[in-house]
Design an enzyme around this catalytic site. Sequence first.
Site, mmCIF file in Angstrom:
data_model
loop_
_atom_site.group_PDB
_atom_site.id
_atom_site.type_symbol
_atom_site.label_atom_id
_atom_site.label_comp_id
_atom_site.label_asym_id
_atom_site.label_seq_id
_atom_site.Cartn_x
_atom_site.Cartn_y
_atom_site.Cartn_z
ATOM 1 C CG HIS A 71 -2.120 -1.002 0.945
ATOM 2 N ND1 HIS A 71 -3.517 -0.501 1.051
ATOM 3 C CD2 HIS A 71 -2.302 -2.075 0.526
ATOM 4 C CE1 HIS A 71 -4.071 -1.502 0.923
ATOM 5 N NE2 HIS A 71 -3.612 -2.610 0.805
ATOM 6 C CB VAL A 75 0.025 5.248 -2.991
ATOM 7 C CG1 VAL A 75 -0.433 6.870 -3.053
ATOM 8 C CG2 VAL A 75 -1.277 4.140 -2.745
ATOM 9 N N PRO A 170 -5.754 -1.051 -6.128
ATOM 10 C CG PRO A 170 -4.733 -2.933 -6.277
ATOM 11 C CD PRO A 170 -4.387 -1.626 -5.898
ATOM 12 C CG HIS A 200 -5.236 -11.739 -1.225
ATOM 13 N ND1 HIS A 200 -6.074 -11.527 -2.356
ATOM 14 C CD2 HIS A 200 -4.819 -10.627 -0.724
ATOM 15 C CE1 HIS A 200 -6.244 -10.133 -2.310
ATOM 16 N NE2 HIS A 200 -5.395 -9.602 -1.429
#
Length: 353
Positions: A71, A75, A170, A200
């Site tokens: 994250h 960005v 996303p 995940h």
Amino acid sequence: MKLNAALPALVATLLVVATQLAAAAGSQQLAVGYYNAKKCGGVEPIVRDEVYKALNADRSKGAALVRLFFHDCWVKGCDGSVLLDASPKNPYPEKAAGSNIGLRGFDVIDRIKSRLESVYPGVVSCSDILAFAARDATRYLSDGHIDYAVPSGRRDAVVSRAKDADDTLPGSTFSFADLKKNFAKKSFDVEELVVLSGAHSIGSAHYPSFKDRLGAAPAAAGEIDGRYQAALRNAVARDRSRLVANDIRDESYAFKKDAGYPMVAGGYGRRDYLNNTYYHNALDNRVLFRSDWALRTDGFALGKLKEYRDKPMEWDSDFADAMVKLSKLPGEGKDFEIRKKCSAVNNPAGGHY
């Protein structure tokens, strides 16, 4: 003659442009062993020590650190901007973004930074700490099967905006076309999309991230296994604040029994083990997010899901390569520093944050 006379001016112009581009990327000259070359050989061992201490106490912090790293880097590059707290000048940093719900692991980064400042004051950037911590968490959670050298030499951003995160990260409801476009903007291809989705197999999610999967339409369309969906519904019906494991392997025995989960693949009962169980789940329609299921809608992506299901060692290697590539996304701002605290810029009264 005229061309030769113009060459010095052209070279000078190109040097200025190159300098400006380097400044725009935070003057990053990333290299493996960057801190060793600066006579600071204890940096990576200190990070590893603190990460392992944290994960020995709470294994779930490993998934939090990997997610925090993604994250941050996705960005505006790997610049530590996700670590900045709200301030009077900026009440909505990246931490406040809806897409960053549930981010954790900041305490681990802060402990690492505090220890490094006591030994190497003003030397180690928060963005490098985050990259090292994610690598060490990856190694820990995979029992050493995934390991890689992290290039370092990053500097920290002085800007952090929630809007940038919400506009860039996303979403859990993305279609395959949305995912492909999102990853392409960062120069990641479909194979790398499928590779990184394998993360995940660790972590957990809040109800808003998967509530769209609980209706009648997804089940009718064959997008989710019916028993798995029923188990999810039952779990959140009792408590919508309950975190649900990204990987069904990590759910309770009762949940897995309700979902008809075969108690074999991947070693059930082992929480947050970073391996290829995600690909088994994806092909069995037992994945939590619509964006995970969406990978099945593309022929090439579906082929990669099957490949990584059947070749776990190949996924280990490709995931390591993708994490290195992710770590090289450059900071996109103009002004950078090495923060004294990872949660605040060095000059809060300045004009940037």
